[in-house]
Design a protein around this motif. Structure first.
Motif, PDB file in Angstrom:
ATOM      1  N   ASP A  53       0.834  -1.153   0.028  1.00 16.49           N
ATOM      2  CA  ASP A  53      -0.059   0.022   0.148  1.00 16.49           C
ATOM      3  C   ASP A  53       0.965   1.300  -0.010  1.00 16.49           C
ATOM      4  O   ASP A  53       2.349   1.134   0.184  1.00 16.49           O
ATOM      5  N   GLN A  54       0.173   2.338  -0.224  1.00 18.70           N
ATOM      6  CA  GLN A  54       1.028   3.444  -0.277  1.00 18.70           C
ATOM      7  C   GLN A  54       2.037   4.134   0.710  1.00 18.70           C
ATOM      8  O   GLN A  54       2.718   4.860   0.905  1.00 18.70           O
ATOM      9  N   ASN A  55       1.563   3.401   2.093  1.00 13.96           N
ATOM     10  CA  ASN A  55       2.311   3.939   3.272  1.00 13.96           C
ATOM     11  C   ASN A  55       3.791   3.099   3.393  1.00 13.96           C
ATOM     12  O   ASN A  55       4.398   3.165   4.475  1.00 13.96           O
ATOM     13  N   ARG A  68       9.221   9.360  -7.172  1.00 16.28           N
ATOM     14  CA  ARG A  68       8.159   9.635  -6.268  1.00 16.28           C
ATOM     15  C   ARG A  68       7.449   8.392  -5.793  1.00 16.28           C
ATOM     16  O   ARG A  68       7.812   7.316  -6.211  1.00 16.28           O
ATOM     17  N   TYR A  69       6.807   8.491  -4.735  1.00 15.24           N
ATOM     18  CA  TYR A  69       6.092   7.291  -3.921  1.00 15.24           C
ATOM     19  C   TYR A  69       4.891   7.068  -4.700  1.00 15.24           C
ATOM     20  O   TYR A  69       4.341   7.922  -5.389  1.00 15.24           O
ATOM     21  N   PHE A  70       4.061   6.001  -4.351  1.00 16.41           N
ATOM     22  CA  PHE A  70       2.639   5.785  -4.844  1.00 16.41           C
ATOM     23  C   PHE A  70       1.831   6.663  -4.051  1.00 16.41           C
ATOM     24  O   PHE A  70       2.311   7.013  -2.830  1.00 16.41           O
ATOM     25  N   ASN A 121       0.091  -5.587 -17.712  1.00 19.44           N
ATOM     26  CA  ASN A 121       0.294  -4.384 -18.727  1.00 19.44           C
ATOM     27  C   ASN A 121       1.467  -3.943 -18.554  1.00 19.44           C
ATOM     28  O   ASN A 121       2.151  -3.936 -17.361  1.00 19.44           O
ATOM     29  N   TRP A 122       1.810  -2.979 -19.459  1.00 20.62           N
ATOM     30  CA  TRP A 122       3.119  -2.291 -19.250  1.00 20.62           C
ATOM     31  C   TRP A 122       3.101  -1.387 -18.006  1.00 20.62           C
ATOM     32  O   TRP A 122       1.859  -0.602 -17.704  1.00 20.62           O
ATOM     33  N   LEU A 123       4.241  -1.276 -17.304  1.00 22.74           N
ATOM     34  CA  LEU A 123       3.953  -0.482 -16.044  1.00 22.74           C
ATOM     35  C   LEU A 123       5.410   0.770 -16.203  1.00 22.74           C
ATOM     36  O   LEU A 123       6.373   0.327 -16.261  1.00 22.74           O
ATOM     37  N   VAL A 124       5.072   1.670 -15.700  1.00 17.17           N
ATOM     38  CA  VAL A 124       5.807   2.959 -15.851  1.00 17.17           C
ATOM     39  C   VAL A 124       6.591   3.282 -14.400  1.00 17.17           C
ATOM     40  O   VAL A 124       5.964   3.083 -13.477  1.00 17.17           O
ATOM     41  N   ILE A 125       7.911   3.090 -14.384  1.00 18.21           N
ATOM     42  CA  ILE A 125       8.684   3.111 -13.294  1.00 18.21           C
ATOM     43  C   ILE A 125       8.478   4.555 -12.721  1.00 18.21           C
ATOM     44  O   ILE A 125       9.095   5.648 -13.454  1.00 18.21           O
ATOM     45  N   VAL A 126       7.976   4.958 -11.569  1.00 18.23           N
ATOM     46  CA  VAL A 126       8.030   6.194 -11.134  1.00 18.23           C
ATOM     47  C   VAL A 126       8.826   6.572 -10.195  1.00 18.23           C
ATOM     48  O   VAL A 126       9.026   7.731  -9.485  1.00 18.23           O
TER      49      VAL A 126
END
Length: 173
Positions: A53-55, A68-70, A121-126
């Protein structure tokens, strides 16, 4: 449960992950990297993965090195995002920035509770985060990807809590 626990007075941060670090339990997937010839059998591009999860990074005190984080906005798999660890960045993009690069996980179709529900799916590295000893302190660091739970839910998730006091006091909550 996670939302309720995050608001307990002694909770600094709470998160969820499918595979807890240092439990020697995990999984890996083959990856395709955009613009690169797929690897031959036995030399595939592999990475361990975690559904988080985002935390998660804040709760585990894992530093963000680039990107950046999610966020809560990372909830649409058709605009898939992924974060990678520093080892993966060094191994597959040694002289370039991996932010914005595309990878495609190739999860097997087998329905197991820890594998994310994804359409590959294709995923973008963020983002790139620091390495974590996931399987042991004396084990060679592996390439690792992190998938946001909101895009790639897993039915097996573990709760992580960072507390300002004795964590056993939070068990009833």
């Amino acid at each position: 449960t996670l939302n309720r626990i995050q608001f307990e007075p002694e909770v600094q941060s709470a998160s969820a992950v499918n595979f807890l670090p240092l439990t020697n339990f995990g999984d890996a997937t083959r990856l395709t990297i955009e613009g690169r010839t797929p690897s031959v059998l036995g030399q595939e591009t592999l990475a361990s993965y975690r559904v988080i999860d985002q935390n998660y990074f804040r709760t585990m005190s894992i530093p963000l090195l680039r990107g950046r984080y999610f966020t809560e906005q990372d909830n649409d798999e058709s605009h898939g995002v992924v974060m990678i660890n520093q080892t993966m960045a060094r191994r597959y993009w040694p002289s370039e920035d991996p932010i914005g690069k595309l990878i495609k996980p190739q999860f097997p179709a087998a329905n197991v509770p820890w594998r994310p529900a994804t359409t590959n799916n294709w995923l973008v590295i963020v983002g790139v985060v620091g390495d974590v000893k996931e399987t042991g302190v004396n084990v060679e660091q592996q390439a690792e990807i992190y998938l946001p739970y909101l895009q790639n839910p897993s039915s097996l998730m573990n709760l992580l809590v960072r507390s300002t006091s004795d964590p056993l006091r939070l068990v009833p909550a």
